[in-house]
Structures are given as C-alpha cells and as structure tokens.
Design an enzyme around this catalytic site. Structure first.
Site, PDB file in Angstrom:
ATOM      1  CG  LEU A 194       0.355   3.034   5.134  1.00 57.65           C
ATOM      2  CD1 LEU A 194      -0.033   4.383   5.683  1.00 57.65           C
ATOM      3  CD2 LEU A 194       0.532   3.120   3.631  1.00 57.65           C
ATOM      4  CE  LYS A 238      -2.201  -2.536  11.880  1.00 59.25           C
ATOM      5  NZ  LYS A 238      -1.494  -1.340  11.393  1.00 59.25           N
ATOM      6  CE1 TYR A 277      -1.783  -6.488  11.357  1.00 51.31           C
ATOM      7  CE2 TYR A 277      -4.105  -6.847  10.912  1.00 51.31           C
ATOM      8  CZ  TYR A 277      -2.926  -6.196  10.634  1.00 51.31           C
ATOM      9  OH  TYR A 277      -2.877  -5.245   9.651  1.00 51.31           O
ATOM     10  N   GLY A 334       8.306  -5.038   3.071  1.00 48.86           N
ATOM     11  CA  GLY A 334       8.433  -4.040   2.006  1.00 48.86           C
ATOM     12  C   GLY A 334       9.582  -4.451   1.074  1.00 48.86           C
ATOM     13  CB  ILE A 369      -0.966   0.012   1.211  1.00 52.83           C
ATOM     14  CG1 ILE A 369      -1.878  -1.218   1.180  1.00 52.83           C
ATOM     15  CG2 ILE A 369      -1.813   1.296   1.201  1.00 52.83           C
ATOM     16  CD1 ILE A 369      -2.835  -1.341   2.368  1.00 52.83           C
TER      17      ILE A 369
END
Ligand code: UDP
Length: 323
Positions: free
Chosen positions: A76, A153, A149, A37, A12
């Site tokens: 991000l 978040k 997870y 990444g 993203i």
C-alpha cells in the site's frame, strides 16, 4: 503466518492492520516512512503481534529481507494525495514505480501472495461511467502532473500482471475509489476531512469548480475487508478489481450533507480549479465503479452509505477537538 503491510501507518494501511489483528491470528510487520503515514494511526494498538519498521520501499535490500520473511504482502506504500503529487512529482514517480518493482521482485522469489494497491485514477478522465476493469484509460498530457500518478499506478498494474504471467506470482490488484473514513487527513487536499474540518470550524466549505463533479465515496472499513478477502481468494489472483461503493455523490451534495450533519453555520464558496490547483490542472468529472466483477468473485461489494462515513469522520474530529 506473517504478513507484511507496506504503508501500514497510512490511512488505509492502518485500518488494514486493525482488520487483520481482529480477523486473523497473523503476526504483522509494517514498513512505512512515516511521511504521509503517521504513528498516531497505530497509537491505539498495544500488541506484540505488530512490528513497525521505519523505512522506504525504494530500499531494495530492506524490501527483499522483509518480503522474504512474509507469507503474504499488502503493498500500500505510495505517494498519495493530489496536492502531494503536484508538489513532489519526482519523489512520487520514484516511490510508486521503484517501490512496487522492489516488492514484486522480492515476492516472486517464493511466490508470496501479494496485493498491489492501485487507484480509480487509472481510468483518468474517461467519461464512460461506471468504470469497468477492462475499460479504456484516458489521460491528459505529461505537462499536467496529475496524470503522472495515474501513469505510475497503471505501470504498477502492468508490472504485477507481468510477474503473474511470467513468474507465477499470486498477485491481486485493487483499484481503490475515493476511500474515506476516520484517520484520513485533509492535509493533502482530500475533500471529506477538509469539508468536515471547515464545517466544525464554522468556515466556508471550499468547493472546487461548480461542484457537479461526482465521486463514489467508500468506507475504509469496507475497503480493507474486501482487500483481505481478495488476497485470500485464489480465483482473484492475476486479476484487477475495482474496490469502491456503487452510488456517486456530487461535491455540492456532499458539502450540503456535511453542513447538515455537523449542524454548522458554515456557508459554501466555489473556487475555480485554476485557483485551487494550477492552470494546467484537469480532473475527472464523474467517477463510479462497476462492481460486477467484485460481486461475481466475492459475492459482496462495499455499501454506499455516505451518512455512515460522514458520521464516523465527524465523530472522530469532534472527539479530537474536545480531547
Ligand atoms: N474538492 C473540493 N474541495 C476541497 C477538496 C477537494 O471541492 O477542498 C473536490 C475535488 O476537486 C474533487 C473532489 O472534491 O472533485 C474529490 O477530491 P479528492 O482530492 O478528495 O479526491 P480525488 O477524487 O480528486 O482524488
């Protein structure tokens, strides 16, 4: 204007870099560990408007320096992918909790506008679809790593809302719903790149469970354009938004469509969840965003266009194979 994108080499993040380079004249700095990444996600760019820093959001002094130089921050960087979270639970928890706190603490110093990437996982296994931002969250036990997870978040959201309430931080939280498109790797178990790669290789597509579970797939280009618009909309500050396309697809229908669009001879194999992940694995059955709040605030929402998504991914994978 200088913009910091943590996780900017991710799937993203790299699309957000493309979007901001095209739509603004900002200087962009990315911070990434290049673990999930990849440098290849940025390889198509040659511009002096982009600076890349190889580093970790858990490094507090590095984050303080980079955020201090920025006029806006998109956070991000996170541990992503169900399989990755299950295989590396400690690293995932620390990255998602310490990383976000470091970014928020640094941004609060100059009240720098900050976007925090959250996830539809926050809704857990709630069956109350479509999910609206103020709906209840329903989680399984801590013995099932998937919920770790979701918990990180949700904790990130609480932190961000706390910084907004007590430190006046202009922060926006976006809950991403199954964002997909070119550059997403199948390495961490994501379904669309996995199915497309299986179809192109002529292998059976592996559906976990009975395939009736649904997801609302959202094109990454829509997701990053909405992300940018939310952070630049003052009315959105201090708020949580679903970022997803309305219109769910079952995994059975997805598999059929991938086979049709690739023209593949592949078959379909159903694999029990316990075999695909592990005994304790649980996953949400249906997942669909209520986009009313997004529509009311921005006047637009992502479009549900599965064929456009699949065609873009198939085109990318086909050109990789023939390159
Ligand atoms: N899935 C599947 N086969 C695969 C990978 C995933 O059937 O090879 C299913 C998975 O169980 C889930 C859906 O596809 O129901 C979406 O999975 P993904 O990991 O892409 O995203 P999630 O919604 O689980 O975060």
């Amino acid at each position: 204007m200088s913009v910091l994108i943590t996780g900017g080499a991710g799937f993203i993040g790299s699309h957000l870099v493309d979007h901001l380079l095209a739509e603004t004249d900002s200087q962009i700095v990315i911070l990434d560990t290049f673990s999930t990444g990849r440098a290849s996600n940025l390889a198509h760019l040659s511009t002096d408007r982009l600076e890349t820093i190889n580093g970790d959001v858990r490094d507090g002094s590095l984050v303080t320096d980079l955020v201090g130089d920025a006029d806006a921050v998109y956070h991000l960087a996170a541990a992503v992918g169900v399989e990755n979270i299950i295989d590396n639970p400690l690293n995932s928890m620390q990255t998602n909790l310490q990383g976000t706190e470091n970014v928020l603490e640094a941004a609060a110093t100059d009240t720098t506008p900050t976007f925090i990437a959250s996830s539809s996982e926050v809704y857990g296994k709630s069956e109350d679809v479509p999910f609206a931002e103020r709906d209840d969250r329903v989680y399984g036990p801590t013995a099932s790593p998937r919920w770790g997870y979701a918990t990180t978040k949700a904790a990130d959201e609480f932190l961000a809302l706390g910084f907004h309430a007590e430190r006046n931080l202009p922060v926006v939280i976006g809950r991403y719903f199954n964002i997909v498109g070119p550059r997403q790797t199948g390495q961490y178990g994501m379904v669309i790149p996995t199915f497309v790669e299986q179809a192109l290789a002529g292998e059976d597509l592996t559906i976990y469970g009975d395939g009736t579970q649904t997801r609302s797939f959202t094109h990454v280009e829509d997701a990053v354009s909405i992300t940018h618009d939310l952070l630049t909309t003052t009315e959105a500050h201090g708020e949580v938004f679903n970022i997803g396309a309305p219109g769910p697809t079952s995994i059975n229908d997805l598999a059929k469509r991938v086979i049709e669009l690739t023209g593949s001879e592949s078959g379909i194999t159903h694999i029990p969840f316990a075999e695909a992940y592990d005994e304790d694995f649980e996953e949400p059955d249906e997942r669909e965003p209520d986009v009313s709040k997004l529509r009311d605030t921005l006047g637009r929402v992502p479009t549900a266009d599965l064929d456009r998504i699949l065609q873009d991914v198939i085109e990318e994978r086909t050109s990789e194979v023939s390159a």
